[in-house]
Design a protein around this motif. Structure first.
Motif, PDB file in Angstrom:
ATOM      1  N   GLN A  13     -43.117  65.009  23.048  1.00  0.00           N
ATOM      2  CA  GLN A  13     -43.982  66.101  23.486  1.00  0.00           C
ATOM      3  C   GLN A  13     -45.266  65.565  24.106  1.00  0.00           C
ATOM      4  O   GLN A  13     -45.735  66.090  25.126  1.00  0.00           O
ATOM      5  N   ASP A  14     -45.845  64.539  23.508  1.00  0.00           N
ATOM      6  CA  ASP A  14     -47.048  63.927  24.075  1.00  0.00           C
ATOM      7  C   ASP A  14     -46.767  63.367  25.469  1.00  0.00           C
ATOM      8  O   ASP A  14     -47.576  63.526  26.390  1.00  0.00           O
ATOM      9  N   ALA A  15     -45.629  62.708  25.615  1.00  0.00           N
ATOM     10  CA  ALA A  15     -45.274  62.133  26.913  1.00  0.00           C
ATOM     11  C   ALA A  15     -45.083  63.226  27.959  1.00  0.00           C
ATOM     12  O   ALA A  15     -45.507  63.078  29.115  1.00  0.00           O
ATOM     13  N   VAL A  16     -44.460  64.331  27.568  1.00  0.00           N
ATOM     14  CA  VAL A  16     -44.246  65.439  28.493  1.00  0.00           C
ATOM     15  C   VAL A  16     -45.587  66.029  28.925  1.00  0.00           C
ATOM     16  O   VAL A  16     -45.802  66.312  30.107  1.00  0.00           O
ATOM     17  N   ARG A  23     -48.940  64.863  36.933  1.00  0.00           N
ATOM     18  CA  ARG A  23     -48.412  65.501  38.142  1.00  0.00           C
ATOM     19  C   ARG A  23     -49.446  66.444  38.751  1.00  0.00           C
ATOM     20  O   ARG A  23     -49.577  66.513  39.977  1.00  0.00           O
ATOM     21  N   LYS A  24     -50.173  67.187  37.905  1.00  0.00           N
ATOM     22  CA  LYS A  24     -51.225  68.057  38.423  1.00  0.00           C
ATOM     23  C   LYS A  24     -52.291  67.234  39.126  1.00  0.00           C
ATOM     24  O   LYS A  24     -52.794  67.610  40.183  1.00  0.00           O
ATOM     25  N   ARG A  25     -52.644  66.093  38.565  1.00  0.00           N
ATOM     26  CA  ARG A  25     -53.654  65.224  39.174  1.00  0.00           C
ATOM     27  C   ARG A  25     -53.146  64.657  40.497  1.00  0.00           C
ATOM     28  O   ARG A  25     -53.903  64.563  41.468  1.00  0.00           O
ATOM     29  N   ILE A  26     -51.871  64.294  40.541  1.00  0.00           N
ATOM     30  CA  ILE A  26     -51.284  63.775  41.778  1.00  0.00           C
ATOM     31  C   ILE A  26     -51.348  64.824  42.874  1.00  0.00           C
ATOM     32  O   ILE A  26     -51.711  64.529  44.015  1.00  0.00           O
TER      33      ILE A  26
END
Length: 50
Positions: A13-16, A23-26
């Protein structure tokens, strides 16, 4: 070191969550990059016409 099933789920869950925010930052960085490239192209166009 062995993880319990609960620990494995928590790690997953932490990794997700990290992946989601990465992805939002990208996406934000890609938008910023596109804006900067457009501004650079516009300023180069201004320089060429002088």
């Amino acid at each position: 070191m062995e993880l319990t099933p609960e620990q494995l789920v928590a790690e997953f869950q932490d990794a997700v969550i990290e992946l989601y925010f990465a992805r939002k930052r990208i996406v934000a960085l890609e938008a910023q990059n596109a804006e900067l490239q457009a501004r650079l192209a516009a300023s180069e166009g201004d320089v060429e016409t002088v």
